[in-house]
Write an enzyme that holds these catalytic residues in place. Structure first.
Site, mmCIF file in Angstrom:
data_model
loop_
_atom_site.group_PDB
_atom_site.id
_atom_site.type_symbol
_atom_site.label_atom_id
_atom_site.label_comp_id
_atom_site.label_asym_id
_atom_site.label_seq_id
_atom_site.Cartn_x
_atom_site.Cartn_y
_atom_site.Cartn_z
ATOM 1 N N HIS A 213 18.824 -15.643 31.538
ATOM 2 C CA HIS A 213 18.208 -15.333 30.398
ATOM 3 C C HIS A 213 16.954 -14.683 30.450
ATOM 4 O O HIS A 213 16.265 -14.709 31.114
ATOM 5 C CB HIS A 213 17.999 -16.914 29.877
ATOM 6 C CG HIS A 213 17.724 -16.992 28.477
ATOM 7 N ND1 HIS A 213 16.625 -17.087 27.947
ATOM 8 C CD2 HIS A 213 18.726 -17.313 27.221
ATOM 9 C CE1 HIS A 213 16.710 -16.996 26.508
ATOM 10 N NE2 HIS A 213 18.054 -17.393 26.109
ATOM 11 N N ASP A 271 25.641 -20.607 27.073
ATOM 12 C CA ASP A 271 27.199 -19.845 26.692
ATOM 13 C C ASP A 271 28.237 -20.205 27.729
ATOM 14 O O ASP A 271 29.437 -20.166 27.652
ATOM 15 C CB ASP A 271 26.998 -18.311 26.673
ATOM 16 C CG ASP A 271 26.374 -17.798 25.507
ATOM 17 O OD1 ASP A 271 26.553 -18.144 24.427
ATOM 18 O OD2 ASP A 271 25.324 -17.133 25.340
HETATM 19 N N1 CMC Z 1 24.731 -11.337 36.720
HETATM 20 C C1 CMC Z 1 24.066 -10.661 37.688
HETATM 21 N N2 CMC Z 1 23.113 -10.130 37.711
HETATM 22 C C2 CMC Z 1 22.227 -10.318 36.610
HETATM 23 C C3 CMC Z 1 22.552 -11.212 35.383
HETATM 24 C C4 CMC Z 1 23.917 -11.747 35.573
HETATM 25 N N3 CMC Z 1 24.557 -12.488 34.664
HETATM 26 N N4 CMC Z 1 21.712 -11.210 34.604
HETATM 27 C C5 CMC Z 1 20.796 -10.437 35.146
HETATM 28 N N5 CMC Z 1 21.120 -9.943 36.277
HETATM 29 C C6 CMC Z 1 20.040 -9.076 37.249
HETATM 30 C C7 CMC Z 1 19.911 -7.796 36.909
HETATM 31 O O1 CMC Z 1 20.919 -6.981 37.333
HETATM 32 C C8 CMC Z 1 18.469 -7.352 37.103
HETATM 33 O O2 CMC Z 1 18.539 -7.086 38.432
HETATM 34 P P1 CMC Z 1 17.414 -5.931 39.120
HETATM 35 O O3 CMC Z 1 16.064 -6.512 38.984
HETATM 36 O O4 CMC Z 1 17.934 -5.850 40.491
HETATM 37 O O5 CMC Z 1 17.704 -4.842 38.416
HETATM 38 C C9 CMC Z 1 17.748 -8.715 36.932
HETATM 39 O O6 CMC Z 1 18.794 -9.865 37.370
HETATM 40 C C10 CMC Z 1 16.912 -8.905 35.793
HETATM 41 O O7 CMC Z 1 18.117 -8.786 34.798
HETATM 42 P P2 CMC Z 1 17.654 -7.946 33.328
HETATM 43 O O8 CMC Z 1 18.985 -7.431 32.908
HETATM 44 O O9 CMC Z 1 16.591 -7.327 33.559
HETATM 45 O O10 CMC Z 1 17.257 -9.179 32.575
HETATM 46 P P3 CMC Z 1 17.114 -9.428 31.046
HETATM 47 O O11 CMC Z 1 16.376 -10.501 30.721
HETATM 48 O O12 CMC Z 1 17.141 -8.170 30.244
HETATM 49 O O13 CMC Z 1 18.566 -9.894 30.369
HETATM 50 C C11 CMC Z 1 20.485 -11.223 29.765
HETATM 51 C C12 CMC Z 1 19.049 -11.291 30.066
HETATM 52 C C13 CMC Z 1 20.704 -12.573 29.315
HETATM 53 C C14 CMC Z 1 20.817 -10.163 29.114
HETATM 54 C C15 CMC Z 1 21.210 -11.145 31.090
HETATM 55 O O14 CMC Z 1 20.900 -12.088 32.138
HETATM 56 C C16 CMC Z 1 22.862 -10.939 31.054
HETATM 57 O O15 CMC Z 1 23.217 -9.972 30.930
HETATM 58 N N6 CMC Z 1 23.377 -12.133 31.206
HETATM 59 C C17 CMC Z 1 24.827 -12.160 31.110
HETATM 60 C C18 CMC Z 1 25.132 -12.172 29.528
HETATM 61 C C19 CMC Z 1 24.615 -13.717 29.094
HETATM 62 O O16 CMC Z 1 25.093 -14.763 29.391
HETATM 63 N N7 CMC Z 1 24.104 -13.554 27.716
HETATM 64 C C20 CMC Z 1 23.882 -14.807 27.106
HETATM 65 C C21 CMC Z 1 22.201 -15.057 26.949
HETATM 66 S S1 CMC Z 1 21.967 -16.868 26.485
HETATM 67 C C22 CMC Z 1 22.448 -16.824 24.805
HETATM 68 C C23 CMC Z 1 21.833 -15.581 23.753
HETATM 69 O O17 CMC Z 1 20.965 -15.213 24.075
HETATM 70 O O18 CMC Z 1 22.812 -15.202 22.965
#
Ligand code: CMC
Length: 335
Positions: A213, A271
């Protein structure tokens, strides 16, 4: 502001008595392909509400703002349920004013003319929890979209349609659908290590859906509540041993024990569990994000109202150009 007894009664009565859609709007549904995604139908139909409810599009009129807000909150479950009924080829079920919000929604999804649908209170409580926990969540992508759209003075139906469109993506509301699809793809507990390894692999775009998140860097409070609901619902339905739930539980355990997820502070999010509950309730996977949109409408419309009743200017995010300083024009026949 918590309502007093009179305010609460009035609010409940307003929401309960505005659940029906203008009958002519049914034609909009019929214009969609029968296999359209419910979110595509919702985006279109909610946007089209501005073509029907002209008496609540003047955003400078407080009464019209209230009418639009009530209409959106009250009609969203009807629109979502109709989107579902349309895609499964069943007749639309009209709302009933003698049942609560969540039960009404379940009934509109599952009742058929041949037999009525008896709503189980444990299931409607779980549905109600899902709606409540999704109601608002600060400046997430879809709420920011609603606010940006409203900053131009657009009407509330158009603004909420913009929010629904943004919510649809798999990184936001679409994650509940993506999570269930992932659990189905994993299929059995023995395949979990393979998927954990893929999620950790920098060269593989795969991510564990329902994990991580932008704001929560600890266990999500919403996920904690829904985990409890998931146990309750699966227990009631007697499907605790269902392979999908086993995969979900083991996947959660494996990810929490893995240093990659611990270091990056990736925990199950809302989710992860909402999808499992919705699946147990019998809601088809394609409808999951529509459920999220239905609950989030309350937050979107509150943000919209808060924004336009205070001084505001049109939103205009700045952009920093990082491209070439200049590029020569090359005639088409030389490119
Ligand atoms: N699985 C594997 N690695 C992950 C994941 C994941 N679900 N989420 C983040 N990472 C890693 C990512 O690769 C990155 O690694 P590095 O620093 O080595 O590049 C690090 O963790 C930070 O990730 P980020 O993409 O910079 O984090 P963010 O804050 O931009 O993204 C997120 C947040 C929710 C989009 C992301 O965690 C994600 O894609 N999760 C899966 C989709 C999901 O479950 N979304 C629902 C969110 S909650 C409800 C809503 O908002 O609707």
């Amino acid at each position: 502001h918590l309502p007093n007894a009179t305010e609460l009664e009035e609010f409940e009565s307003l929401v309960t008595n505005h659940t029906m859609l203008h009958e002519q709007m049914v034609n909009f549904f019929r214009g969609f392909r029968r296999d359209a995604h419910p979110m595509a139908i919702m985006t279109g139909v909610v946007g089209a509400m501005s073509a029907f409810y002209h008496d609540s599009t003047d955003i400078t009129d407080q009464h019209q703002r209230e009418v639009a807000s009530i209409r959106l909150i009250a009609k969203m479950p009807t629109i979502a349920a109709m989107a579902y009924k349309y895609t499964v080829g069943q007749p639309f079920v009209y709302p009933r004013n003698d049942v609560d919000y969540a039960s009404n929604f379940l009934r509109m999804c599952f009742a058929v003319p041949a037999e009525d649908y008896e709503v189980n209170p444990i299931l409607s409580r779980a549905m109600d929890r899902i709606f409540t926990l999704h109601a608002d969540h600060e400046q997430n992508a879809s709420t920011s979209t609603v606010r940006l759209a409203s900053s131009s003075g657009a009407n509330p139906f158009a603004c909420i349609a913009a929010g629904i469109a943004c919510l649809w993506g798999p990184a936001h509301g679409g994650a509940n659908q993506a999570c269930l699809e992932m659990l189905n793809e994993i299929g059995s507990v023995d395949r979990i290590p393979e998927f954990i390894a893929r999620a950790k692999d920098k060269h593989d775009p795969f991510r564990l859906m329902g994990f991580g998140h932008r704001v929560y860097k600890n266990i999500e409070p919403r996920a904690t509540v829904l985990k409890e609901s998931a146990d309750e619902v699966l227990g009631l339905l007697g499907v605790e041993n269902n392979p999908l739930w086993q995969v979900a539980k083991e996947l959660e355990k494996a990810a929490l024990a893995d240093p990659y997820f611990a270091e990056k502070k990736l925990f199950p999010n809302v989710d992860f569990y909402s999808g499992i509950i919705l699946k147990a309730l019998g809601i088809p996977i394609e409808m999951f994000t529509a459920m999220f949109a239905t609950g989030r409408t309350v937050g979107w419309i509150s943000h919209w109202n808060e924004m336009i009743t205070n001084p505001y200017r049109i939103g205009r995010p700045r952009q920093l150009y990082t491209g070439a300083d200049s590029r020569d024009y090359v005639p088409l026949n030389k490119r």
